[in-house]
Design an enzyme around this catalytic site. Structure first.
Site, PDB file in Angstrom:
ATOM      1  N   GLN A  66       0.845  -1.197   0.000  1.00 20.27           N
ATOM      2  CA  GLN A  66       0.000   0.000   0.000  1.00 20.27           C
ATOM      3  C   GLN A  66       0.883   1.250   0.000  1.00 20.27           C
ATOM      4  O   GLN A  66       1.286   1.739   1.048  1.00 20.27           O
ATOM      5  CB  GLN A  66      -0.923   0.007   1.216  1.00 20.27           C
ATOM      6  CG  GLN A  66      -1.791   1.230   1.260  1.00 20.27           C
ATOM      7  CD  GLN A  66      -3.246   0.904   1.423  1.00 20.27           C
ATOM      8  OE1 GLN A  66      -3.616  -0.204   1.736  1.00 20.27           O
ATOM      9  NE2 GLN A  66      -4.079   1.884   1.201  1.00 20.27           N
ATOM     10  N   PHE A  67       1.170   1.774  -1.196  1.00 13.97           N
ATOM     11  CA  PHE A  67       2.028   2.954  -1.303  1.00 13.97           C
ATOM     12  C   PHE A  67       1.403   4.175  -0.642  1.00 13.97           C
ATOM     13  O   PHE A  67       2.100   5.098  -0.225  1.00 13.97           O
ATOM     14  CB  PHE A  67       2.387   3.251  -2.768  1.00 13.97           C
ATOM     15  CG  PHE A  67       1.299   3.917  -3.556  1.00 13.97           C
ATOM     16  CD1 PHE A  67       1.267   5.303  -3.665  1.00 13.97           C
ATOM     17  CD2 PHE A  67       0.330   3.177  -4.210  1.00 13.97           C
ATOM     18  CE1 PHE A  67       0.268   5.929  -4.400  1.00 13.97           C
ATOM     19  CE2 PHE A  67      -0.656   3.786  -4.938  1.00 13.97           C
ATOM     20  CZ  PHE A  67      -0.695   5.169  -5.040  1.00 13.97           C
ATOM     21  N   THR A  68       0.080   4.197  -0.510  1.00 14.79           N
ATOM     22  CA  THR A  68      -0.584   5.377   0.047  1.00 14.79           C
ATOM     23  C   THR A  68      -0.268   5.603   1.527  1.00 14.79           C
ATOM     24  O   THR A  68      -0.587   6.666   2.061  1.00 14.79           O
ATOM     25  CB  THR A  68      -2.108   5.305  -0.150  1.00 14.79           C
ATOM     26  OG1 THR A  68      -2.619   4.172   0.544  1.00 14.79           O
ATOM     27  CG2 THR A  68      -2.472   5.226  -1.629  1.00 14.79           C
TER      28      THR A  68
END
Length: 141
Positions: free
Chosen positions: A74-76
């Site tokens: 999850q890059f966010t």
């Protein structure tokens, strides 16, 4: 590396209508974010922490009760919304850096004896879970 860890009573991830990862019963759903200066050593450190952190029922860890983990990239997690209304993703590592490090976390967990399910890197995923507690924790290494 950053992880959002949730104690769950089951979790799954679906991509294009197909369930690609699922855990049943007590375990952890782990969202993993990678930033630019992360290393395989940090991935190993995160894996050890995830395997041993005592947040399951009766202050047990996954290693104590052989509980499974669902690990999802999850890059966010490295989004920054302090200015304006649109978050920036500058602190998130690009896919070619992040994917091998998320894979390293999974590999290190499996080497420790963990049962690990995963999402699909870079895919549009639908994550479902039953948060038990609710209990959520942010771990930075």
């Amino acid at each position: 590396m950053r992880a959002v860890v949730q104690r769950v009573d089951g979790a799954s991830v679906v991509v294009a209508g197909e369930t690609v990862g699922e855990i049943v019963g007590e375990g952890l759903c782990v969202l993993v974010g990678v930033t630019h200066d992360d290393t395989p050593q940090k991935a190993a450190q995160l894996a050890r922490k995830l395997w041993s952190v005592r947040i399951l029922e009766a202050e047990k860890s996954c290693s104590d009760v052989d509980a499974p983990l669902l690990v999802i990239s999850q890059f966010t997690l490295y989004g920054d919304a302090r200015k304006g209304r649109r978050p920036t993703w500058n602190a998130a590592a690009p896919g070619e850096v992040a994917e091998p490090l998320v894979d390293e976390v999974v590999g290190q967990l499996r080497a420790l004896g963990a049962r690990v399910e995963t999402g699909r890197f870079g895919a549009d995923m639908r994550v479902s879970l039953t948060n038990n507690g609710p209990f959520s924790l942010v771990i930075d290494v």
